[in-house]
Write a protein that holds these residues in place. Structure first.
Motif, PDB file in Angstrom:
ATOM      1  N   LEU A 167       0.830  -1.200   0.000  1.00 36.55           N
ATOM      2  CA  LEU A 167       0.000   0.000   0.000  1.00 36.55           C
ATOM      3  C   LEU A 167       0.868   1.256   0.000  1.00 36.55           C
ATOM      4  CD1 LEU A 167      -2.855  -0.915   2.540  1.00 36.55           C
ATOM      5  CD2 LEU A 167      -2.868  -1.099   0.042  1.00 36.55           C
ATOM      6  N   ARG A 168       1.924   1.238   0.799  1.00 39.47           N
ATOM      7  CA  ARG A 168       2.801   2.414   0.854  1.00 39.47           C
ATOM      8  C   ARG A 168       3.524   2.607  -0.483  1.00 39.47           C
ATOM      9  NH1 ARG A 168       4.478  -0.159   5.942  1.00 39.47           N
ATOM     10  NH2 ARG A 168       3.154   0.650   7.612  1.00 39.47           N
ATOM     11  N   GLU A 169       3.900   1.491  -1.118  1.00 35.45           N
ATOM     12  CA  GLU A 169       4.557   1.576  -2.426  1.00 35.45           C
ATOM     13  C   GLU A 169       3.616   2.179  -3.458  1.00 35.45           C
ATOM     14  OE1 GLU A 169       6.140  -1.622  -5.709  1.00 35.45           O
ATOM     15  OE2 GLU A 169       6.621  -2.016  -3.595  1.00 35.45           O
ATOM     16  N   LYS A 170       2.351   1.764  -3.422  1.00 38.13           N
ATOM     17  CA  LYS A 170       1.363   2.317  -4.363  1.00 38.13           C
ATOM     18  C   LYS A 170       1.094   3.784  -4.065  1.00 38.13           C
ATOM     19  CE  LYS A 170       0.558  -1.419  -6.775  1.00 38.13           C
ATOM     20  NZ  LYS A 170       1.626  -2.253  -6.170  1.00 38.13           N
ATOM     21  N   LEU A 171       1.142   4.160  -2.792  1.00 36.88           N
ATOM     22  CA  LEU A 171       0.982   5.572  -2.439  1.00 36.88           C
ATOM     23  C   LEU A 171       2.128   6.396  -3.010  1.00 36.88           C
ATOM     24  CD1 LEU A 171      -0.479   7.802  -0.805  1.00 36.88           C
ATOM     25  CD2 LEU A 171       0.930   7.133   1.155  1.00 36.88           C
ATOM     26  N   GLU A 172       3.327   5.860  -2.917  1.00 36.47           N
ATOM     27  CA  GLU A 172       4.493   6.557  -3.459  1.00 36.47           C
ATOM     28  C   GLU A 172       4.377   6.701  -4.977  1.00 36.47           C
ATOM     29  OE1 GLU A 172       8.119   8.557  -3.194  1.00 36.47           O
ATOM     30  OE2 GLU A 172       6.784   7.873  -1.603  1.00 36.47           O
ATOM     31  N   GLU A 173       3.920   5.629  -5.630  1.00 34.92           N
ATOM     32  CA  GLU A 173       3.774   5.654  -7.086  1.00 34.92           C
ATOM     33  C   GLU A 173       2.699   6.654  -7.517  1.00 34.92           C
ATOM     34  OE1 GLU A 173       2.886   1.711  -8.275  1.00 34.92           O
ATOM     35  OE2 GLU A 173       4.877   0.898  -7.798  1.00 34.92           O
ATOM     36  N   ALA A 174       1.655   6.791  -6.683  1.00 33.96           N
ATOM     37  CA  ALA A 174       0.534   7.666  -7.055  1.00 33.96           C
ATOM     38  C   ALA A 174       0.937   9.135  -7.026  1.00 33.96           C
ATOM     39  CB  ALA A 174      -0.648   7.427  -6.118  1.00 33.96           C
ATOM     40  N   GLY A 175       1.881   9.482  -6.159  1.00 35.50           N
ATOM     41  CA  GLY A 175       2.276  10.882  -6.072  1.00 35.50           C
ATOM     42  C   GLY A 175       1.087  11.757  -5.749  1.00 35.50           C
ATOM     43  N   ASP A 176       0.845  12.774  -6.594  1.00 34.14           N
ATOM     44  CA  ASP A 176      -0.307  13.661  -6.410  1.00 34.14           C
ATOM     45  C   ASP A 176      -1.378  13.421  -7.468  1.00 34.14           C
ATOM     46  OD1 ASP A 176       0.745  14.993  -4.173  1.00 34.14           O
ATOM     47  OD2 ASP A 176       2.000  16.261  -5.471  1.00 34.14           O
ATOM     48  N   ASN A 177      -1.306  12.267  -8.141  1.00 34.44           N
ATOM     49  CA  ASN A 177      -2.296  11.939  -9.167  1.00 34.44           C
ATOM     50  C   ASN A 177      -3.628  11.622  -8.490  1.00 34.44           C
ATOM     51  OD1 ASN A 177      -3.893  10.130 -10.960  1.00 34.44           O
ATOM     52  ND2 ASN A 177      -2.176  10.499 -12.360  1.00 34.44           N
ATOM     53  N   ALA A 178      -4.613  12.485  -8.661  1.00 32.84           N
ATOM     54  CA  ALA A 178      -5.889  12.366  -7.952  1.00 32.84           C
ATOM     55  C   ALA A 178      -6.597  11.051  -8.260  1.00 32.84           C
ATOM     56  CB  ALA A 178      -6.791  13.555  -8.297  1.00 32.84           C
TER      57      ALA A 178
END
Length: 933
Positions: free
Chosen positions: A324-335
């Motif tokens: 989950l944290r990795e996906k959060l990092e990948e998402a950046g600020d992409n809404a």
């Protein structure tokens, strides 16, 4: 003394008038020092202070000073020659003038204490090492949870004195439910959930009589009010003084509102507990300790029941939080990506089928809320109400109070997260009434249908008992929520080896494995959770990670359990090799565990292996495969071989006399027998078991061949002993032993005797030793059945057993008794993978074995136990072993192995090829890929 008792003792000390002369001794007494120890300190016999204070060796240097001189005194203590003297081993220094108190931990970088004198009990965790209690950081920083546990325990015990029927099996649930209600009320009145601060405690103090005659009635009325909607209170005759309390609902105050009667003492305890600051409650710590309040067997260990957050995260992080944290990092600020991740998190279910007081569920909830809060922050929605429902956190717990506390801990965690991420006003607005849904089930997890607790997404059929995995899931009878959601099983189930299992627990395992051919009687209790998790994971595309003693990944349990787990269609996606599950514990109350993460076979593209390095840090490696021994190697299972399959000579058990002790001789008995008749010398042999060999204890035995029987009987001392052997064997229960009554001159079980020399191998040895103890005996020595032996074997065999390479094999495949290695000849020796040795290699190994023996001899008369004490092993002996390791390891790969990880991976790769010659040769790949650890 346990942590709760210590906290209570120093709290009493802080409440008493300050006595400068008495304080240091009273302080040490509060931490469990005996009267004799205090007496010696008072007299100066053991007091090593050079400043007129009190210095207890290996503990603390204390000085009471004049008012306003505390800082100067703590500085003087720090610089004191007595404090700095290494022989005094001072861990703490403390100075006080009765107004201020300062203390420092000299053995760590923990921040010093500077506080008003009356507040020092709040820092009692800082001093717990004085009582031999090793602490974790969270406990040292939060004294409240232990203080609350102790106060609640005193109330619980006091209530049972006057209400013994509430302690019976019939009413225990009512008592536990009552305690859970109290905890909620104490928390609610200190966190603005109730209308007024201290509303619950103040109302009881005001409305109940000082003699406590109506205390139970007042509390019952308050409980009834909190279960009645505001618009219905007039009809329910709720009195005005109770009508200000909010409607709580959620099932917490439903059912009976019966309350045990209070004595004056119990009432005073209740009011004192209510005056504690319950804002400080930490649900991930408090729950696991408070469960002991309601358990008679565990109450003696109050304050010890704490599972540290770092240990829990060793399970949860690789299970799903890291992703989950990795996906959060990948998402950046992409809404859009952040929204997709938030929607995914809202559908994740965490299921602990042995949840205790909810530690794993609470930590999972708090970590997921932290990730969700960061998503909301990045999307510009910081005040958004959480999408993560508590009903997604499901558990099964056998004890009803623990189940109550688990649900309560989740409720408290939800509120605290709302306050942290949304603010007090928003948290209060949405908190009450509580949701009546409850997914913490009280019951036996090995008898409950897990699908009824945590059903599959989409449509399915609710099944029970043996039908759990026998019916197809396309029979649509009921709808389940969380379409498309993920399910993660986690937890720390009860371990219990076979000898520690109750009859009911044995029946649980029998029921769990009934549909298989598994010999469940040889398995630890935790194996039941692994089997049900494997079924759940494979059928429902879930993931699981459980903590277990390392015994299920070692020794005889591996070939029993793991083929069945694999047959369910799972693989090991990640694992953490052996480490100490370090709770708040005294002395040896810790356990060595592993973590095993299961996934559906073929769906774990990345596999990760975790271990603890020598400096205590965690090592993480991506590996091609993880086998049942938690080694990055092929999925092989080491089978017991009755004979060596590796061109090694046979290793057998030692010899068993079954003689009631009459064939065995102490040194004095040997001397007496020889003094009486020198002819006895021919029949007296040295008798060496594991303990004798390791600690150089001298024992002897009578060893008489059939040919010499008649001659030996002519010796009076021997004849008398043989007659006693015969009589003893006739009275023994075993028919096989009774048959030897007419052959009293010989041992009942004779495995072998050396013509020239024996190699002796203890069956049990401490895991702390760097090398396995192994030695050479002459032909006048008989190996006892507590050890193993290789008779008349070449000396290079000893070199193999003494190697680091062999030790890591034994540690991995042979299992343990407690923490001691348990050597198995059928697995440890007969199955040991070894390449073909050239004559030069054998000669070199013979020489290195001789070097080891010579190094030992140079330190005569030191015993094996003394020589191989890991803290004191002589340098020349270390050098001899190091050379031995180099010789052997070059025979394997032409160089030294880099570490134990590489050693094990090579051994298992070799074993895989030997056990299945048609298998691809993967050994070199495994060594090079996995050896860098």
């Amino acid at each position: 003394m346990n942590a709760v008792e210590i906290e209570e003792a120093i709290s009493r000390l802080a409440e008493q008038p300050f006595d400068a002369e008495e304080f240091p001794f009273a302080f040490l007494e509060a931490f469990g020092n005996k009267a004799t120890t205090i007496k010696r300190l008072r007299s100066g016999a053991s007091n090593k202070s050079d400043l007129g204070g009190v210095l207890q060796i290996n503990n603390i240097h204390i000085k009471v000073c004049e008012e306003g001189q505390v800082s100067d005194t703590i500085r003087a203590l720090r610089e004191s020659p007595a404090t700095k003297n290494a022989r005094n081993r001072v861990k703490f220094i403390m100075a006080t003038d009765g107004i201020t108190l300062e203390a420092e931990d000299l053995s760590s970088d923990i921040a010093p204490i500077v506080c008003p004198f009356e507040d020092f009990p709040d820092h009692f965790g800082f001093f717990l090492p004085l009582a031999g209690i090793s602490t974790v950081k969270q406990i040292r920083e939060s004294a409240f949870d232990i203080k609350a546990t102790g106060r609640l325990n005193r109330l619980y015990v006091e209530l049972l004195k006057d209400n013994p029927e509430w302690g019976t099996a019939e009413r225990r649930h009512d008592m536990n439910h009552f305690m859970a209600r109290l905890i909620f009320c104490f928390f609610a009145e200190d966190t603005d959930i109730f209308v007024k601060a201290d509303q619950f405690t103040a109302t009881i103090e005001q409305m109940s009589a000082p003699d406590s005659t109506n205390t139970h009635e007042v509390i019952s009325t308050l409980f009834r009010a909190m279960n009645t909607k505001l618009e219905e209170r007039d009809a329910a005759n709720i009195p005005r003084w109770a009508s200000d309390f909010p409607y709580v609902n959620g099932g917490l105050f439903s059912e009976s509102v019966d309350v045990p009667r209070f004595s004056k003492i119990a009432r005073s305890y209740l009011l004192h507990i209510g005056n504690l600051d319950w804002k400080k409650i930490n649900p991930d710590i408090f729950g696991s300790m408070i469960q002991a309040v309601a358990d008679d067997e565990e109450r003696g260990a109050l304050g010890m029941h704490y599972t540290s957050v770092p240990n829990i995260l060793k399970v949860l992080n690789p299970l799903f939080l890291d992703d989950l944290r990795e996906k959060l990092e990948e998402a950046g600020d992409n809404a859009r990506k952040l929204l997709n991740l938030r929607n995914r998190i809202a559908k994740i279910r965490v299921f602990d089928p042995a949840c205790g007081s909810g530690n794993f569920l609470v930590i999972a909830y708090k970590e997921m809320r932290a990730i969700e809060a960061e998503i909301n922050k990045r999307r510009g929605e910081p005040d958004r109400r959480t999408d993560i429902p508590l009903t997604n956190f499901r558990g099964i717990e056998l004890r009803d109070f623990s189940a109550e506390v688990a649900r309560l801990a989740l409720i408290i965690a939800e509120y605290q997260c709302d306050v942290l991420y949304r603010g007090q006003r928003e948290a209060l607005r949405d908190f009450l009434p509580l949701d009546a849904m409850n997914w913490i089930t009280c019951g036996n997890a090995l008898r409950i249908d897990w699908l009824s607790i945590c059903p599959p997404t989409g449509k399915g059929v609710k099944m029970h008992g043996d039908d759990l995995f026998s019916k197809p899931l396309d029979q649509a009878e009921i709808d389940f929520e969380n379409e498309g959601g993920e399910t993660y099983i986690c937890g720390n189930p009860p371990y219990y080896g076979g000898k520690l299992q109750s009859d009911e627990q044995k029946e649980d395992l029998e029921s769990t494995f009934r549909s298989t051919s598994v010999n469940w009687k040889s398995l630890d209790y935790v194996a039941g959770w692994f089997f049900k998790s494997a079924q759940f994971v494979s059928r429902l595309d879930a993931q699981a990670a459980l903590v277990s003693t390392n015994s299920i990944c070692q020794g005889q349990q591996v070939p029993v359990l793991w083929p069945t787990l694999y047959s369910q269609g799972v693989c090991i996606r990640f694992a953490h090799t052996s480490f100490r599950w370090a709770n708040l514990a005294t002395h040896n109350a810790v356990v060595t565990v592993v973590i095993v993460g299961l996934s559906p076979a073929g769906k774990a593209s990345k596999k990760r292996l975790y271990s603890i390095s020598e400096d205590g840090s965690t090592i993480s490696r991506e590996v091609p495969n993880i086998n049942p021994y938690l080694v990055a190697a092929p999925d092989v299972i080491v089978e017991a071989n009755s004979k060596p399959g590796n061109n090694l000579p046979p290793m057998v058990f030692g010899n068993m006399p079954r003689d009631a002790g009459y064939l065995l001789l102490s040194p004095n008995e040997r001397d007496e027998l020889l003094a009486e008749d020198q002819r006895s010398e021919k029949y007296i042999f040295s008798f060496r078991g594991s303990d004798d060999f390791i600690h150089d204890k001298q024992r002897y035995c009578l060893w008489i061949s059939d040919e010499d029987r008649d001659h030996a009987r002519k010796i009076n001392g021997i004849r008398e002993r043989l007659e006693m052997v015969a009589n003893a064997r006739k009275q023994m229960k075993a028919a096989s032993t009774q048959k030897f009554a007419d052959r009293p001159h010989r041992f009942v079980q004779i495995q072998g005797v050396a013509k020239r020399k024996s190699i002796i191998i203890p069956r049990h040895t401490s895991e702390r030793r760097t090398y396995l103890p192994v030695g050479l005996l002459d032909s006048k020595s008989i190996v006892a059945d507590s050890a193993l032996a290789i008779y008349d074997a070449p000396l290079w065999c000893m070199s193999i057993i003494a190697s680091r390479l062999h030790r890591v094999w034994i540690a991995s495949v042979c299992g343990k008794i407690k923490t001691d290695f348990r050597y198995s000849n059928t697995i440890g020796w007969n199955a040991f993978p070894i390449p073909s040795l050239t004559q030069k290699s054998k000669d070199d190994l013979t020489s290195s074995a001789q070097e080891i023996l010579l190094a030992r001899e140079a330190h005569f008369p030191a015993s094996i136990g003394e020589l191989y004490n890991p803290d004191e092993i002589p340098a020349d002996l270390v050098a001899a072993h190091d050379h031995n390791d180099e010789v052997l390891e070059r025979a394997y790969i032409g160089r030294r192995f880099r570490n134990d990880t590489e050693r094990l991976e090579k051994l298992f790769a070799l074993y895989s090829h030997v056990s299945d010659p048609a298998a691809p040769r993967r050994s070199d790949n495994f060594v090079e890929e996995g050896g860098q650890g």
